[in-house]
Write a protein that holds these residues in place. Structure first.
Motif, PDB file in Angstrom:
ATOM      1  N   SER A   1      36.383-109.030 -67.865  1.00 22.77           N
ATOM      2  CA  SER A   1      35.877-108.286 -66.712  1.00 22.77           C
ATOM      3  C   SER A   1      36.206-106.800 -66.835  1.00 22.77           C
ATOM      4  O   SER A   1      35.352-105.938 -66.594  1.00 22.77           O
ATOM      5  CB  SER A   1      36.474-108.858 -65.418  1.00 22.77           C
ATOM      6  N   VAL A   2      37.450-106.489 -67.220  1.00 19.84           N
ATOM      7  CA  VAL A   2      37.844-105.083 -67.406  1.00 19.84           C
ATOM      8  C   VAL A   2      37.070-104.471 -68.564  1.00 19.84           C
ATOM      9  O   VAL A   2      36.664-103.302 -68.515  1.00 19.84           O
ATOM     10  CB  VAL A   2      39.361-104.988 -67.654  1.00 19.84           C
ATOM     11  N   GLU A   3      36.833-105.264 -69.620  1.00 24.14           N
ATOM     12  CA  GLU A   3      36.068-104.777 -70.763  1.00 24.14           C
ATOM     13  C   GLU A   3      34.661-104.347 -70.336  1.00 24.14           C
ATOM     14  O   GLU A   3      34.182-103.279 -70.732  1.00 24.14           O
ATOM     15  CB  GLU A   3      35.984-105.864 -71.827  1.00 24.14           C
ATOM     16  N   LYS A   4      34.007-105.172 -69.511  1.00 24.27           N
ATOM     17  CA  LYS A   4      32.662-104.821 -69.029  1.00 24.27           C
ATOM     18  C   LYS A   4      32.707-103.587 -68.147  1.00 24.27           C
ATOM     19  O   LYS A   4      31.845-102.708 -68.242  1.00 24.27           O
ATOM     20  CB  LYS A   4      32.064-105.998 -68.259  1.00 24.27           C
TER      21      LYS A   4
ATOM     22  N   TRP B 190      29.082-106.756 -65.010  1.00 23.22           N
ATOM     23  CA  TRP B 190      30.376-106.726 -64.341  1.00 23.22           C
ATOM     24  C   TRP B 190      30.211-106.884 -62.827  1.00 23.22           C
ATOM     25  O   TRP B 190      30.954-107.642 -62.188  1.00 23.22           O
ATOM     26  CB  TRP B 190      31.087-105.417 -64.660  1.00 23.22           C
ATOM     27  N   ARG B 191      29.250-106.203 -62.231  1.00 23.14           N
ATOM     28  CA  ARG B 191      29.016-106.319 -60.786  1.00 23.14           C
ATOM     29  C   ARG B 191      28.560-107.722 -60.423  1.00 23.14           C
ATOM     30  O   ARG B 191      28.969-108.274 -59.402  1.00 23.14           O
ATOM     31  CB  ARG B 191      27.976-105.293 -60.343  1.00 23.14           C
ATOM     32  N   LYS B 192      27.711-108.312 -61.266  1.00 25.30           N
ATOM     33  CA  LYS B 192      27.259-109.681 -61.019  1.00 25.30           C
ATOM     34  C   LYS B 192      28.427-110.649 -61.061  1.00 25.30           C
ATOM     35  O   LYS B 192      28.546-111.543 -60.220  1.00 25.30           O
ATOM     36  CB  LYS B 192      26.209-110.070 -62.061  1.00 25.30           C
ATOM     37  N   GLN B 193      29.318-110.470 -62.045  1.00 25.41           N
ATOM     38  CA  GLN B 193      30.485-111.338 -62.166  1.00 25.41           C
ATOM     39  C   GLN B 193      31.433-111.144 -60.989  1.00 25.41           C
ATOM     40  O   GLN B 193      31.965-112.111 -60.432  1.00 25.41           O
ATOM     41  CB  GLN B 193      31.210-111.035 -63.475  1.00 25.41           C
ATOM     42  N   THR B 194      31.635-109.887 -60.569  1.00 22.90           N
ATOM     43  CA  THR B 194      32.516-109.609 -59.438  1.00 22.90           C
ATOM     44  C   THR B 194      31.940-110.169 -58.148  1.00 22.90           C
ATOM     45  O   THR B 194      32.659-110.716 -57.309  1.00 22.90           O
ATOM     46  CB  THR B 194      32.719-108.088 -59.301  1.00 22.90           C
ATOM     47  N   ARG B 195      30.602-110.032 -57.971  1.00 21.37           N
ATOM     48  CA  ARG B 195      29.960-110.564 -56.766  1.00 21.37           C
ATOM     49  C   ARG B 195      30.054-112.082 -56.725  1.00 21.37           C
ATOM     50  O   ARG B 195      30.300-112.684 -55.685  1.00 21.37           O
ATOM     51  CB  ARG B 195      28.500-110.118 -56.726  1.00 21.37           C
ATOM     52  N   ALA B 196      29.899-112.719 -57.887  1.00 24.18           N
ATOM     53  CA  ALA B 196      30.017-114.183 -57.939  1.00 24.18           C
ATOM     54  C   ALA B 196      31.434-114.625 -57.603  1.00 24.18           C
ATOM     55  O   ALA B 196      31.641-115.622 -56.913  1.00 24.18           O
ATOM     56  CB  ALA B 196      29.618-114.694 -59.321  1.00 24.18           C
ATOM     57  N   LEU B 197      32.417-113.846 -58.076  1.00 26.20           N
ATOM     58  CA  LEU B 197      33.803-114.173 -57.772  1.00 26.20           C
ATOM     59  C   LEU B 197      34.078-114.009 -56.286  1.00 26.20           C
ATOM     60  O   LEU B 197      34.773-114.812 -55.665  1.00 26.20           O
ATOM     61  CB  LEU B 197      34.737-113.270 -58.582  1.00 26.20           C
TER      62      LEU B 197
END
Length: 617
Positions: free
Chosen positions: A457-460, A606-613
């Motif tokens: 996540s930080v990498e993205k 990254w935003r998609k992954q954060t929103r899913a989380l």
């Protein structure tokens, strides 16, 4: 033996006061001596962290001082690289040498005692977790976890009910295969999406029923009313939509099940009332399910649980209260939902797939994963084509899961090594003024370094910021260089002299064996000096474009020849012998657009992954 005490759910102060009084006594008598030792260690960890920050700042100030002292013409990306590298090595050393021992000591000496204080029948394992099979058997999430991890396992038997719960991190892993029309090979890419982060609770539910009943937070009807209810009925992957008669329960939850009668049998009026009371107390998003004589609860948390503090004192009892409240919230599910009530209890032999059997297996040192059931009587089962495909996919997922940690570690080390090598290669280019190639190499190396030391996540996120920044810098510098070449035609001139003029050769080798070839390239090395306002300047830049044949250039500018020098009046050290430049060059802007596009794609993922989380939490 200390066991959980009952209290009035509608009057939280009644149980908070009693529990707080006993907690303070336990804190003073059992925890304080070890907490004082760990507090001294925490102060050392905090002090060393401050020192690491000071060293990090001092290194960067020293870098800026050297930059100003020697007048180095460095790109901004060089400094950014130095910042990140110094941060990585400084704080990584701090984590390994100081924080890791402090963290382990806290988990070994404090959390087990708090667990025992909550209920002495509970067992704590800092490295254990609810198994992946239990997560899958809960049917709470439609996605299968390709990556599954957790810690802080608490297990035991409270009365007649065996329980397990732990912190769990589940992620879906999609292997995307891309085929190229120009190549027969297929490329694969791994895409990771968070499924759940929080506490997963599993208990034996001693009530015989058929099928699976799932209780989820009711967000659709609360937001969209009757339209939301219609949308709920379309969620067929969880089973039939089941409407119940308790209006307070219906406001908070939506129920799906495979059998209407079984769902109503499980969710009695008293159980629904207790679930409502428990939800009002917890104030957390919860998912519940009843399947295969087990009861599952997934409680989402947006923070790490049972972790030691660094900034705040361990001697503050409010932190112990927080750990206690998190444990008590889950443990009290047994009492609050009346899971020990005798009319629900079946006095039967211990089932191999029960939580009690898994707990007994862990205590005896064997695996807590239920054994594979024996094949059906009457010979070998014949599978259909779809069943065969499903079994093969399950086998592939298990193989991928077992190899994933090793592959992940290898990839991280490869990224670290490649990133450091690229950064080392880029620095000489940047210091020697070869900005474009050095900047691109440095950016890719920096991205690899972050990917090798940080989470995906930080990498993205870093890539989403770093790559557009590189693209913008390339575009700005390219346009600035183009404008400077045009402006050089109107620069003032001063008389200068050639102090060095020679041909340098660079040899490169290509091919192998009989096809091995050596190529020798010649380029001019001409240096001139000029005097402005009593100060002597030197430069080796002849033109903003290609200078042509090396022999012709050296013949044109022999040593000692007087030449007109075109210099920048705002920056006298910037000068050329041939003003003007070639036509507008589009190549740097293609690189710029490519890096910006890469950054946008990474930032979008990254935003998609954060929103899913966030949705899962």
């Amino acid at each position: 033996m200390r066991e959980s005490t009952p209290y009035d759910l509608n009057n939280p102060k009644s149980w908070q006061g009693a529990d707080m009084q006993s907690l303070e006594s336990f804190y003073q008598s059992d925890l304080l001596p070890d907490l004082e030792t760990l507090e001294a260690q925490r102060l050392t960890v905090k002090k060393k962290l401050v020192q690491a920050i000071v060293i990090f700042v001092a290194l960067n100030l020293a870098f800026l001082f050297v930059h100003g002292l020697f007048g180095l013409n460095l790109y901004l990306m060089v400094w950014l690289t130095f910042i990140i590298l110094s941060a990585l090595f400084t704080f990584f050393f701090w984590h390994i040498k100081y924080y890791r021992d402090y963290h382990t000591g806290f988990k070994d000496r404090i959390i087990p005692r708090i667990v025992a204080f909550v209920d002495q029948r509970l067992r704590y394992d800092k490295a254990g977790m609810v198994p992946r099979e239990a997560f899958m058997a809960s049917h709470l999430f439609a996605d299968k976890p390709g990556e599954y991890s957790g810690d802080d396992l608490v297990s035991g038997t409270l009365g007649e009910t065996a329980i397990q719960f732990s912190e769990v991190h589940a992620k879906r892993v999609d292997i995307i295969r891309k085929s190229s029309s120009s190549s027969s090979t297929n490329r694969t890419k791994k895409q990771i999406t968070p499924i759940f982060d929080g506490l997963l609770f599993v208990a034996d539910f001693n009530k015989s029923f058929k099928g699976t009943t799932i209780v989820l937070p009711d967000t659709a009807q609360r937001l969209f009313g009757d339209i939301g209810q219609a949308l709920q009925s379309l969620n067929v992957q969880n089973g039939q939509l089941i409407k119940l008669e308790d209006p307070d329960f219906e406001k908070l939850f939506v129920v799906y099940g495979q059998d209407q009668v079984a769902a109503r049998y499980i969710l009695s009026t008293s159980l629904m009332r207790r679930l409502v009371d428990f939800q009002n107390r917890a104030q957390k998003k919860m998912r519940l399910s009843f399947s295969d004589s087990k009861f599952y609860v997934a409680i989402a948390f947006n923070r790490e649980l049972f972790e030691p503090r660094i900034r705040e004192s361990l001697l503050d009892i409010s932190h112990i209260q927080e750990y206690y409240d998190d444990l008590k919230l889950v443990v009290d599910i047994v009492d609050q939902l009346n899971l020990n009530t005798h009319i629900w209890t079946q006095k039967s032999a211990l089932a191999a797939t029960s939580v009690a059997a898994a707990n007994a297996a862990m205590e005896s040192g064997t695996s807590g994963v239920p054994p594979t059931p024996p094949p059906p009587q009457g010979g070998r089962k014949r599978y259909s084509e779809e069943e065969t495909k499903a079994l093969f996919r399950e086998f592939a997922n298990k193989a991928d899961t077992s190899m994933a940690p090793k592959i992940k570690t290898a990839k991280r080390w490869l990224k670290r090594i490649a990133g450091i090598l690229l950064a080392v290669i880029a620095l000489p280019f940047l210091l020697s003024g070869v900005g474009m190639g050095g900047l691109i190499t440095l950016g890719i190396g920096l991205f690899f370094i972050v990917g090798g030391f940080m989470s995906p996540s930080v990498e993205k996120m870093v890539g989403g910021v770093l790559f557009p920044a590189i693209g913008i810098v390339i575009a700005v510098f390219s346009y600035s260089a183009y404008q400077t070449s045009l402006a050089s035609k109107s620069w003032p001139t001063v008389s200068g002299s050639i102090i060095q003029s020679e041909i340098k050769k660079r040899t490169s080798t290509s091919g192998e064996g009989t096809n091995k070839k050596k190529t020798v390239k010649e380029y001019p090395n001409v240096t001139y000096q000029y005097l402005i306002d009593g100060k002597t300047y030197k430069s080796g830049k002849l033109s903003f474009s290609s200078t042509g044949n090396a022999k012709q250039v050296v013949a044109r500018y022999p040593v000692g020849k007087r030449v007109p020098v075109y210099y920048n009046p705002e920056k006298p050290k910037q000068a050329v012998l041939i003003p003007g430049g070639a036509k507008f060059n589009y190549v740097p802007y293609f690189f710029s657009g490519f890096f910006i596009l890469m950054g946008v794609l990474l930032l979008s993922r990254w935003r998609k992954q954060t929103r899913a989380l966030g949705n899962a939490g």
